[in-house]
Design a protein around this motif. Structure first.
Motif, short mmCIF file in Angstrom:
data_model
loop_
_atom_site.label_atom_id
_atom_site.label_comp_id
_atom_site.label_asym_id
_atom_site.label_seq_id
_atom_site.Cartn_x
_atom_site.Cartn_y
_atom_site.Cartn_z
N VAL A 23 0.87 -1.17 0.00
CA VAL A 23 0.00 0.00 0.00
C VAL A 23 0.91 1.22 0.00
O VAL A 23 1.81 1.32 0.83
N PRO A 24 0.70 2.15 -0.93
CA PRO A 24 1.57 3.32 -1.00
C PRO A 24 1.58 4.07 0.34
O PRO A 24 0.55 4.22 0.98
N ALA A 25 2.73 4.53 0.75
CA ALA A 25 2.86 5.27 2.00
C ALA A 25 3.97 6.30 1.85
O ALA A 25 4.79 6.21 0.93
N GLY A 26 4.00 7.25 2.74
CA GLY A 26 5.04 8.26 2.71
C GLY A 26 6.37 7.70 3.18
O GLY A 26 6.44 6.69 3.86
N VAL A 27 7.43 8.35 2.78
CA VAL A 27 8.77 7.95 3.20
C VAL A 27 9.13 8.69 4.48
O VAL A 27 8.90 9.89 4.58
N VAL A 28 9.65 7.97 5.44
CA VAL A 28 10.06 8.56 6.71
C VAL A 28 11.50 8.16 6.96
O VAL A 28 11.86 6.99 6.80
N TRP A 29 12.33 9.11 7.37
CA TRP A 29 13.73 8.84 7.66
C TRP A 29 13.92 8.80 9.16
O TRP A 29 13.35 9.60 9.89
N HIS A 30 14.73 7.86 9.63
CA HIS A 30 15.01 7.70 11.06
C HIS A 30 16.51 7.72 11.30
O HIS A 30 17.28 7.13 10.55
N ALA A 31 16.90 8.39 12.37
CA ALA A 31 18.32 8.36 12.77
C ALA A 31 18.61 7.01 13.41
O ALA A 31 17.75 6.43 14.06
N VAL A 32 19.81 6.52 13.19
CA VAL A 32 20.23 5.26 13.81
C VAL A 32 21.55 5.50 14.54
O VAL A 32 22.24 6.48 14.27
N PRO A 33 21.91 4.63 15.46
CA PRO A 33 23.17 4.81 16.20
C PRO A 33 24.37 4.91 15.27
O PRO A 33 24.49 4.16 14.29
N SER A 34 25.29 5.82 15.57
CA SER A 34 26.45 6.03 14.70
C SER A 34 27.40 4.83 14.67
O SER A 34 28.15 4.66 13.71
N TRP A 35 27.36 3.98 15.70
CA TRP A 35 28.25 2.81 15.69
C TRP A 35 27.93 1.86 14.55
O TRP A 35 28.77 1.04 14.17
N LEU A 36 26.74 1.97 13.94
CA LEU A 36 26.42 1.13 12.78
C LEU A 36 27.36 1.42 11.62
O LEU A 36 27.71 0.53 10.86
N ALA A 37 27.75 2.68 11.48
CA ALA A 37 28.54 3.08 10.32
C ALA A 37 29.98 2.60 10.38
O ALA A 37 30.70 2.69 9.39
N THR A 38 30.41 2.07 11.52
CA THR A 38 31.82 1.68 11.65
C THR A 38 32.12 0.34 10.98
O THR A 38 33.28 0.00 10.83
N ASP A 39 31.09 -0.39 10.58
CA ASP A 39 31.31 -1.73 10.04
C ASP A 39 30.18 -2.07 9.07
O ASP A 39 29.00 -2.01 9.43
N GLN A 40 30.53 -2.41 7.83
CA GLN A 40 29.52 -2.73 6.82
C GLN A 40 28.67 -3.92 7.23
O GLN A 40 27.49 -3.99 6.91
N GLU A 41 29.25 -4.87 7.96
CA GLU A 41 28.48 -6.03 8.43
C GLU A 41 27.35 -5.59 9.36
O GLU A 41 26.25 -6.14 9.32
N ARG A 42 27.61 -4.60 10.20
CA ARG A 42 26.57 -4.06 11.09
C ARG A 42 25.45 -3.40 10.29
O ARG A 42 24.27 -3.56 10.59
N VAL A 43 25.84 -2.63 9.28
CA VAL A 43 24.85 -1.96 8.44
C VAL A 43 23.98 -3.00 7.74
O VAL A 43 22.75 -2.88 7.71
N ASP A 44 24.60 -4.03 7.18
CA ASP A 44 23.85 -5.09 6.49
C ASP A 44 22.91 -5.81 7.46
O ASP A 44 21.77 -6.12 7.11
N GLY A 45 23.39 -6.09 8.68
CA GLY A 45 22.54 -6.74 9.68
C GLY A 45 21.37 -5.88 10.08
O GLY A 45 20.23 -6.36 10.23
N PHE A 46 21.62 -4.58 10.25
CA PHE A 46 20.54 -3.65 10.59
C PHE A 46 19.51 -3.60 9.47
O PHE A 46 18.31 -3.65 9.72
N ASN A 47 19.98 -3.48 8.22
CA ASN A 47 19.06 -3.45 7.08
C ASN A 47 18.20 -4.71 7.02
O ASN A 47 16.99 -4.64 6.78
N ALA A 48 18.81 -5.86 7.23
CA ALA A 48 18.06 -7.12 7.19
C ALA A 48 17.00 -7.15 8.28
O ALA A 48 15.86 -7.54 8.04
N ALA A 49 17.38 -6.74 9.50
CA ALA A 49 16.42 -6.74 10.61
C ALA A 49 15.31 -5.73 10.36
O ALA A 49 14.13 -6.00 10.62
N TRP A 50 15.65 -4.55 9.87
CA TRP A 50 14.65 -3.52 9.60
C TRP A 50 13.65 -4.02 8.56
O TRP A 50 12.43 -3.90 8.74
N ASN A 51 14.15 -4.58 7.47
CA ASN A 51 13.27 -5.06 6.41
C ASN A 51 12.39 -6.21 6.87
O ASN A 51 11.25 -6.35 6.41
N ARG A 52 12.87 -7.02 7.78
CA ARG A 52 12.08 -8.14 8.27
C ARG A 52 11.02 -7.70 9.27
O ARG A 52 9.88 -8.17 9.22
#
Length: 91
Positions: A23-52
């Motif tokens: 169902v079409p919806a608006g886009v909303v941006w959320h801040a995430v903890p900066s420690w995610l950016a220190t490691d691509q594996e963390r970013v990938d894990g966060f994305n997977a959890a968010w999408n699930r």
């Protein structure tokens, strides 16, 4: 997403939902903890959890041009203001 303008639009929305289409919806941006950016594996894990657990989305690096632009565009917006996001259809 605006309220359906007529019965036909409401019916199409119900059919999309019933057959599993998004169902079409608006886009909303959320801040995430900066420690995610220190490691691509963390970013990938966060994305997977968010999408699930939340819904489709991806993390943007605010140091990259696209992420910096989105950050600048969203700066100062109140995510709780009615004018920022009006949600009329809930799953």
């Amino acid at each position: 997403m605006p309220t359906p303008a007529n019965t036909g639009a409401a019916f199409r929305l119900v059919v999309r939902r019933a057959i599993g289409l998004g169902v079409p919806a608006g886009v909303v941006w959320h801040a995430v903890p900066s420690w995610l950016a220190t490691d691509q594996e963390r970013v990938d894990g966060f994305n997977a959890a968010w999408n699930r657990h939340v819904g489709p989305g991806t993390a943007l690096d605010t140091g990259a041009p696209e992420g910096a632009g989105m950050l600048a565009a969203a700066r100062g917006d109140d995510p709780f203001a009615v004018t920022t996001q009006l949600r009329t259809v809930w799953r």
